[in-house]
Scaffold this active site. Structure first.
Site, PDB file in Angstrom:
ATOM      1  N   THR A  46       0.828  -1.205   0.000  1.00  0.00           N
ATOM      2  CA  THR A  46       0.000   0.000   0.000  1.00  0.00           C
ATOM      3  C   THR A  46       0.863   1.254   0.000  1.00  0.00           C
ATOM      4  OG1 THR A  46      -1.669  -1.242   1.211  1.00  0.00           O
ATOM      5  CG2 THR A  46      -1.930   1.148   1.165  1.00  0.00           C
ATOM      6  N   ARG A 137      -0.830 -12.030  -5.134  1.00  0.00           N
ATOM      7  CA  ARG A 137       0.266 -11.192  -5.602  1.00  0.00           C
ATOM      8  C   ARG A 137       1.556 -11.975  -5.830  1.00  0.00           C
ATOM      9  NH1 ARG A 137       0.155  -5.508  -5.563  1.00  0.00           N
ATOM     10  NH2 ARG A 137      -1.699  -4.584  -4.610  1.00  0.00           N
ATOM     11  N   LYS A 160       0.008 -12.185   8.470  1.00  0.00           N
ATOM     12  CA  LYS A 160      -1.018 -11.431   7.754  1.00  0.00           C
ATOM     13  C   LYS A 160      -1.521 -12.362   6.667  1.00  0.00           C
ATOM     14  CE  LYS A 160      -1.791  -7.386   4.810  1.00  0.00           C
ATOM     15  NZ  LYS A 160      -1.160  -6.224   4.116  1.00  0.00           N
TER      16      LYS A 160
END
Length: 288
Positions: A46, A137, A160
């Site tokens: 991000t 990803r 995560k």
């Protein structure tokens, strides 16, 4: 390791020349803390980590660490074990509060290779490590069996989990030690993940909606499931809009649209289309 339940994967502001705007970065960090972020993740996807230099990452962490009083987690992972360790060594003197290490992308290691990669990285530092599993990803998914083995390593303390597979998420909770923290990496699964034993969320949406996400987490902790569900439904359009195209294009636009100057994007990311802008703008009405 007191990271809390709402960790924001922070956007990296750029100036008009697409240099890192450290003053705006500090202002954003301060804003996010006010808006309920319990910790900040810097140099994540991000934050456009693929386009930041080592010097930029160092200064970004240094400036924010000096100005906010919440834990700072640094994204350091690459698809090169040696380079990942070098990234850690380059910031160790900044006394960050944790490291986010992604599963190696593109070279697609098998499960044994994943184990050896993370074991070697963990042995290079005393800092606590959050594994980042995001097969959409990276092209590789960490198995529950591999994670449970890695969770035995002292300073591998959390994951995560962003596979989007709730069955896998549940097994990760069930097959790791009680003090191992399983964070959702999918904003839209924040409440469902808490309901099945997840610890919290490493969030994109909290760059703009941290206050209301904090309210939802509070409601869950207070066992007010009706209120938590009501807030979750209210947030759904925002969660969807912020991933209508490649992250962080929508969330950076959202910040700009709300009056916070986060700047533009470094290639290979580009400005959002008019349709993306429309979708994001409509979703932001819930925050008014």
């Amino acid at each position: 390791m007191n990271w809390g339940r709402l960790i924001t994967a922070m956007v990296t502001p750029f100036d008009s020349e697409l240099n890192v705007d450290y003053n705006q970065a500090v202002k954003l960090a301060e804003k996010l803390v006010i808006e309920r972020s319990s910790a900040l993740l810097l140099n994540g996807t991000t934050g456009e980590s693929p386009t930041l230099t080592g010097d930029e990452v160092y200064k970004l962490i240094s400036e924010i660490k000096k100005n906010v009083n919440v834990p700072i987690i640094a994204g350091v992972g690459t698809n090169n074990t040696k380079k990942t360790i070098e990234n850690i060594k380059n910031i160790e003197d900044l006394n960050v509060d944790g490291l986010l290490v992604i599963t190696p992308y593109y070279n697609k290691p098998n499960q044994e290779s994943l184990y050896e990669h993370f074991k070697t990285v963990a042995e290079s530092t005393d800092l606590p490590i959050i594994i980042y599993n995001v097969p959409g990803r990276t092209g590789v998914n960490m198995s529950v069996k591999t994670l449970s083995k890695l969770a035995e390593i002292k300073n591998i303390v959390a994951i995560k989990e962003a596979s989007g597979d709730m069955a896998q998420f549940i097994r990760m909770v069930n097959e790791t030690p009680e003090d191992f923290l399983v964070y959702s990496g999918e904003d839209i699964l924040t409440l469902p993940s808490l309901a099945v034993g997840g610890y919290g969320i490493i969030s994109v949406a909290s760059n703009v909606g941290g206050k209301i996400m904090g309210d939802m987490i509070d409601a869950f902790e207070n066992k007010d499931m009706e209120k938590a569900a009501e807030i979750n439904l209210k947030l759904t359009d925002l969660f969807d809009a912020l991933f209508v195209t490649t992250n962080p294009i929508p969330v950076k636009y959202a910040l700009n649209s709300m009056g916070f100057n986060a700047g533009g994007y470094r290639l290979p990311l580009t400005e959002p289309t008019p349709e993306v802008k429309r979708i994001v703008d409509e979703s932001l009405t819930i925050l008014q």
